[in-house]
Motif scaffolding. Structure first.
Motif, mmCIF file in Angstrom:
data_model
loop_
_atom_site.group_PDB
_atom_site.id
_atom_site.type_symbol
_atom_site.label_atom_id
_atom_site.label_comp_id
_atom_site.label_asym_id
_atom_site.label_seq_id
_atom_site.Cartn_x
_atom_site.Cartn_y
_atom_site.Cartn_z
ATOM 1 N N LYS A 1 0.829 -1.205 0.000
ATOM 2 C CA LYS A 1 0.000 0.000 0.000
ATOM 3 C C LYS A 1 0.869 1.263 0.000
ATOM 4 O O LYS A 1 0.497 2.263 -0.608
ATOM 5 C CB LYS A 1 -0.911 0.002 1.225
ATOM 6 N N THR A 2 2.012 1.196 0.654
ATOM 7 C CA THR A 2 2.887 2.362 0.707
ATOM 8 C C THR A 2 3.400 2.718 -0.681
ATOM 9 O O THR A 2 3.437 3.895 -1.057
ATOM 10 C CB THR A 2 4.070 2.094 1.651
ATOM 11 N N ALA A 3 3.795 1.733 -1.453
ATOM 12 C CA ALA A 3 4.289 1.995 -2.812
ATOM 13 C C ALA A 3 3.185 2.590 -3.676
ATOM 14 O O ALA A 3 3.434 3.506 -4.457
ATOM 15 C CB ALA A 3 4.821 0.709 -3.433
ATOM 16 N N LEU A 4 1.958 2.101 -3.518
ATOM 17 C CA LEU A 4 0.826 2.630 -4.279
ATOM 18 C C LEU A 4 0.568 4.088 -3.896
ATOM 19 O O LEU A 4 0.376 4.946 -4.763
ATOM 20 C CB LEU A 4 -0.422 1.780 -4.034
ATOM 21 N N LEU A 5 0.601 4.376 -2.608
ATOM 22 C CA LEU A 5 0.379 5.740 -2.133
ATOM 23 C C LEU A 5 1.473 6.679 -2.652
ATOM 24 O O LEU A 5 1.190 7.784 -3.114
ATOM 25 C CB LEU A 5 0.340 5.759 -0.600
ATOM 26 N N ARG A 6 2.717 6.234 -2.606
ATOM 27 C CA ARG A 6 3.819 7.059 -3.110
ATOM 28 C C ARG A 6 3.660 7.338 -4.606
ATOM 29 O O ARG A 6 3.903 8.451 -5.061
ATOM 30 C CB ARG A 6 5.156 6.383 -2.856
ATOM 31 N N ALA A 7 3.261 6.349 -5.347
ATOM 32 C CA ALA A 7 3.073 6.534 -6.793
ATOM 33 C C ALA A 7 1.970 7.557 -7.060
ATOM 34 O O ALA A 7 2.116 8.427 -7.922
ATOM 35 C CB ALA A 7 2.740 5.203 -7.457
ATOM 36 N N ARG A 8 0.876 7.487 -6.300
ATOM 37 C CA ARG A 8 -0.215 8.435 -6.493
ATOM 38 C C ARG A 8 0.199 9.843 -6.087
ATOM 39 O O ARG A 8 -0.182 10.817 -6.732
ATOM 40 C CB ARG A 8 -1.435 7.986 -5.698
ATOM 41 N N LEU A 9 0.982 9.944 -5.021
ATOM 42 C CA LEU A 9 1.454 11.262 -4.592
ATOM 43 C C LEU A 9 2.374 11.879 -5.634
ATOM 44 O O LEU A 9 2.322 13.080 -5.901
ATOM 45 C CB LEU A 9 2.183 11.167 -3.248
ATOM 46 N N LEU A 10 3.243 11.061 -6.222
ATOM 47 C CA LEU A 10 4.155 11.570 -7.248
ATOM 48 C C LEU A 10 3.411 12.057 -8.483
ATOM 49 O O LEU A 10 3.834 13.008 -9.134
ATOM 50 C CB LEU A 10 5.182 10.508 -7.626
ATOM 51 N N GLU A 11 2.303 11.420 -8.808
ATOM 52 C CA GLU A 11 1.513 11.846 -9.963
ATOM 53 C C GLU A 11 0.967 13.249 -9.767
ATOM 54 O O GLU A 11 0.974 14.066 -10.678
ATOM 55 C CB GLU A 11 0.347 10.880 -10.199
ATOM 56 N N GLY A 12 0.478 13.542 -8.560
ATOM 57 C CA GLY A 12 -0.145 14.840 -8.300
ATOM 58 C C GLY A 12 0.810 15.887 -7.773
ATOM 59 O O GLY A 12 0.420 17.044 -7.577
ATOM 60 N N CYS A 13 2.047 15.539 -7.552
ATOM 61 C CA CYS A 13 3.003 16.447 -6.940
ATOM 62 C C CYS A 13 3.240 17.733 -7.728
ATOM 63 O O CYS A 13 3.233 18.818 -7.141
ATOM 64 C CB CYS A 13 4.310 15.706 -6.690
ATOM 65 N N PRO A 14 3.439 17.699 -9.036
ATOM 66 C CA PRO A 14 3.681 18.958 -9.758
ATOM 67 C C PRO A 14 2.535 19.963 -9.620
ATOM 68 O O PRO A 14 2.772 21.162 -9.454
ATOM 69 C CB PRO A 14 3.854 18.512 -11.212
ATOM 70 N N GLU A 15 1.294 19.480 -9.638
ATOM 71 C CA GLU A 15 0.154 20.380 -9.501
ATOM 72 C C GLU A 15 0.111 20.999 -8.103
ATOM 73 O O GLU A 15 -0.198 22.179 -7.944
ATOM 74 C CB GLU A 15 -1.171 19.642 -9.778
ATOM 75 N N VAL A 16 0.421 20.194 -7.096
ATOM 76 C CA VAL A 16 0.411 20.696 -5.721
ATOM 77 C C VAL A 16 1.486 21.772 -5.548
ATOM 78 O O VAL A 16 1.245 22.822 -4.942
ATOM 79 C CB VAL A 16 0.622 19.538 -4.713
ATOM 80 N N VAL A 17 2.670 21.526 -6.097
ATOM 81 C CA VAL A 17 3.755 22.505 -5.996
ATOM 82 C C VAL A 17 3.369 23.796 -6.712
ATOM 83 O O VAL A 17 3.580 24.899 -6.182
ATOM 84 C CB VAL A 17 5.069 21.918 -6.562
ATOM 85 N N GLU A 18 2.787 23.694 -7.899
ATOM 86 C CA GLU A 18 2.355 24.891 -8.637
ATOM 87 C C GLU A 18 1.304 25.663 -7.845
ATOM 88 O O GLU A 18 1.332 26.893 -7.790
ATOM 89 C CB GLU A 18 1.811 24.508 -10.012
ATOM 90 N N MET A 19 0.362 24.947 -7.215
ATOM 91 C CA MET A 19 -0.668 25.594 -6.413
ATOM 92 C C MET A 19 -0.033 26.325 -5.232
ATOM 93 O O MET A 19 -0.399 27.457 -4.916
ATOM 94 C CB MET A 19 -1.681 24.564 -5.915
ATOM 95 N N LEU A 20 0.941 25.687 -4.564
ATOM 96 C CA LEU A 20 1.609 26.331 -3.433
ATOM 97 C C LEU A 20 2.337 27.591 -3.877
ATOM 98 O O LEU A 20 2.287 28.626 -3.197
ATOM 99 C CB LEU A 20 2.603 25.357 -2.781
ATOM 100 N N ILE A 21 3.014 27.518 -5.000
ATOM 101 C CA ILE A 21 3.739 28.688 -5.507
ATOM 102 C C ILE A 21 2.757 29.816 -5.822
ATOM 103 O O ILE A 21 2.999 30.977 -5.460
ATOM 104 C CB ILE A 21 4.578 28.305 -6.747
ATOM 105 N N GLU A 22 1.659 29.476 -6.448
ATOM 106 C CA GLU A 22 0.652 30.497 -6.799
ATOM 107 C C GLU A 22 0.066 31.136 -5.547
ATOM 108 O O GLU A 22 -0.069 32.359 -5.460
ATOM 109 C CB GLU A 22 -0.455 29.870 -7.664
ATOM 110 N N ARG A 23 -0.259 30.322 -4.559
ATOM 111 C CA ARG A 23 -0.824 30.863 -3.314
ATOM 112 C C ARG A 23 0.198 31.729 -2.581
ATOM 113 O O ARG A 23 -0.159 32.739 -1.986
ATOM 114 C CB ARG A 23 -1.312 29.731 -2.420
ATOM 115 N N ALA A 24 1.464 31.291 -2.616
ATOM 116 C CA ALA A 24 2.502 32.096 -1.970
ATOM 117 C C ALA A 24 2.626 33.451 -2.662
ATOM 118 O O ALA A 24 2.794 34.486 -2.005
ATOM 119 C CB ALA A 24 3.837 31.356 -1.999
ATOM 120 N N ARG A 25 2.530 33.477 -3.977
ATOM 121 C CA ARG A 25 2.588 34.742 -4.725
ATOM 122 C C ARG A 25 1.398 35.647 -4.399
ATOM 123 O O ARG A 25 1.512 36.864 -4.425
ATOM 124 C CB ARG A 25 2.608 34.461 -6.224
#
Length: 152
Positions: free
Chosen positions: A36-60
């Motif tokens: 389950k941990t490997a599955l969760l990590r894979a799903r997190l990696l898929e959505g990671c770029p969008e989350v980072v972009e959202m954080l950058i936008e909110r910080a701006r």
């Protein structure tokens, strides 16, 4: 306990209590990375770029927490840097006098607690060196007075 009829590598391994490096105790078990941990990590990696972009936008936009999350991950916490100090008081007296000098410098705020701690640790090391040297001298005197070396 052990069955004398069973001999072979696995029986030897059980007797010794360990498996050789690189060899699993359960070779037919679940393969690594399939849980389950490997599955969760894979799903997190898929959505990671969008989350980072959202954080950058909110910080701006002024979101302080988003900026803090980014900065905590990008910039490490600053650690205090030790600066060189000249301490003429540490050249005089016994080791205990030198230790008291360090405590006096700390009390008068001439040095910080971290510097005082490091200086006291150095003095403890010097004291141990003195002890070892003194013990070596005593052993040498004992060996010469007994006219035979002590066993190692």
């Amino acid at each position: 306990m052990s069955n004398p009829e069973k001999t072979g590598p696995q029986q030897v391994e059980r007797i010794q209590g360990r498996f050789p490096p690189g060899r699993s105790g359960n070779p037919k078990g679940r393969p690594p990375g399939s849980g389950k941990t490997a599955l969760l990590r894979a799903r997190l990696l898929e959505g990671c770029p969008e989350v980072v972009e959202m954080l950058i936008e909110r910080a701006r936009e002024g979101d302080v927490q988003a900026a803090r999350i980014i900065l905590d991950k990008v910039l490490p916490n600053l650690k205090p840097e030790a600066t060189g100090v000249s301490l003429p008081l540490l050249d005089q007296g016994s080791l205990s006098d030198r230790g008291e000098s360090v405590l006096g410098l700390l009390a008068s705020a001439e040095i910080g607690p971290e510097q005082a701690s490091k200086l006291l640790s150095v003095l403890v090391g010097v004291a141990r060196l003195h002890e070892v040297t003194e013990l070596a001298k005593r052993i040498e005197v004992l060996e010469t007075t007994q006219k035979r070396p002590l066993p190692a």
